[in-house]
Design a protein around this motif. Sequence first.
Motif, PDB file in Angstrom:
ATOM      1  N   LYS A 306       0.858  -1.180   0.000  1.00  0.00           N
ATOM      2  CA  LYS A 306       0.000   0.000   0.000  1.00  0.00           C
ATOM      3  C   LYS A 306       0.895   1.232   0.000  1.00  0.00           C
ATOM      4  O   LYS A 306       2.058   1.160   0.416  1.00  0.00           O
ATOM      5  N   PRO A 307       0.379   2.387  -0.453  1.00  0.00           N
ATOM      6  CA  PRO A 307       1.160   3.615  -0.307  1.00  0.00           C
ATOM      7  C   PRO A 307       1.527   3.847   1.157  1.00  0.00           C
ATOM      8  O   PRO A 307       0.786   3.462   2.066  1.00  0.00           O
ATOM      9  N   LEU A 308       2.656   4.492   1.372  1.00  0.00           N
ATOM     10  CA  LEU A 308       3.175   4.683   2.731  1.00  0.00           C
ATOM     11  C   LEU A 308       2.168   5.394   3.627  1.00  0.00           C
ATOM     12  O   LEU A 308       2.009   5.038   4.798  1.00  0.00           O
ATOM     13  N   CYS A 309       1.465   6.411   3.101  1.00  0.00           N
ATOM     14  CA  CYS A 309       0.525   7.164   3.930  1.00  0.00           C
ATOM     15  C   CYS A 309      -0.562   6.254   4.488  1.00  0.00           C
ATOM     16  O   CYS A 309      -0.966   6.389   5.661  1.00  0.00           O
ATOM     17  N   ARG A 310      -1.032   5.297   3.686  1.00  0.00           N
ATOM     18  CA  ARG A 310      -2.077   4.388   4.150  1.00  0.00           C
ATOM     19  C   ARG A 310      -1.541   3.399   5.176  1.00  0.00           C
ATOM     20  O   ARG A 310      -2.242   3.025   6.117  1.00  0.00           O
ATOM     21  N   MET A 311      -0.305   2.984   5.001  1.00  0.00           N
ATOM     22  CA  MET A 311       0.306   2.084   5.982  1.00  0.00           C
ATOM     23  C   MET A 311       0.476   2.782   7.324  1.00  0.00           C
ATOM     24  O   MET A 311       0.272   2.190   8.385  1.00  0.00           O
ATOM     25  N   LEU A 312       0.857   4.070   7.275  1.00  0.00           N
ATOM     26  CA  LEU A 312       1.017   4.833   8.517  1.00  0.00           C
ATOM     27  C   LEU A 312      -0.327   5.067   9.197  1.00  0.00           C
ATOM     28  O   LEU A 312      -0.450   4.906  10.421  1.00  0.00           O
TER      29      LEU A 312
END
Length: 327
Positions: A306-312
Amino acid sequence: MGLMEKVFSRAARELVPLSVHFDLTYRCHQRCVHCYLPEAWRRGRGPGPELSTEQVKSILYQLAGAGTFFLTFSGGEVFLRSDLFELLEFARRLNFSISLFTSGTVGIDQKKIRLLGDLGIGAIAVSLYSHNPSTHDMITRNPGSWNKVSQLIKNCLDNKILTIINTVILKQNYKDLLALKNFCQKNKLEIRFDCDLAPRWDGVRHLEGLALDQEEKDEISVFIRDVLCQQERFDDAMEDFSEPVSCKTGMDKCYISPRGEVRPCIDIHRVCGRLTTDTNFQGLWSNSIELNQIRRFLASNNNLDKPLCRMLSANKIDYNSVFSDIN
């Protein structure tokens, strides 16, 4: 690999900020139930003064020099900026490809739509949450907003401006998706879906009963994949339903706030610096400790699903593992 994918891949390798999302204001006249912006910000009370017209122009000039080509102007409600058309004309002289994100419900008459067409605006992305007027107006908490959005869409189509529908899927509207899809297909409108409720930036919890549960997401996932696969263009609308993609935030793209704060993307709340009269964008882009930490993290974790923002935001990656004291 398609042409645009090759372009973005090279931009990421060479750290060219090819795409920039620039919020010009956080002010907004609507009170959407799912909005991530704090209520006070939408009412114009914080988080600080907006950049002036000349300050925005200075930043745009620096972005052009740094290699930015795709520029998104958004908000808040971007049409609440009284200098918007002056900024659009300036940006077009710098040869940016411009997209506008808007609620479609304020300050946009037919004359302005024609001017947007004359300026060669690349696309207008409009928030439409249902083909049912009462459902849409309930979500925006702005009576009559559905009628205004519908008129804007018609005016854009009449002026041959690429029009994109942005839809956040909530419990209140997910059963309306088929009618909305049929409306978009009939009018040759691209549609983008988001099934994730973005957390409020002030940490306040959203109202209960907005976010889809996993069973509801599973119920509509095949439908959404089919809709997106029928569209001619593929972009980040496919994030939730495509094969894993490599996240390049902070490498070929970034976000700029109405105060001139630079962040890796709109959903990563780590300020990497602020653009002032004494700060040059290229210097900040190249030398920011936070941006370089993100780049090192992505280089060593290039298999994110997933894009990093969604993982965070989903707490699948800890902030400290990204923004650590790497020397």
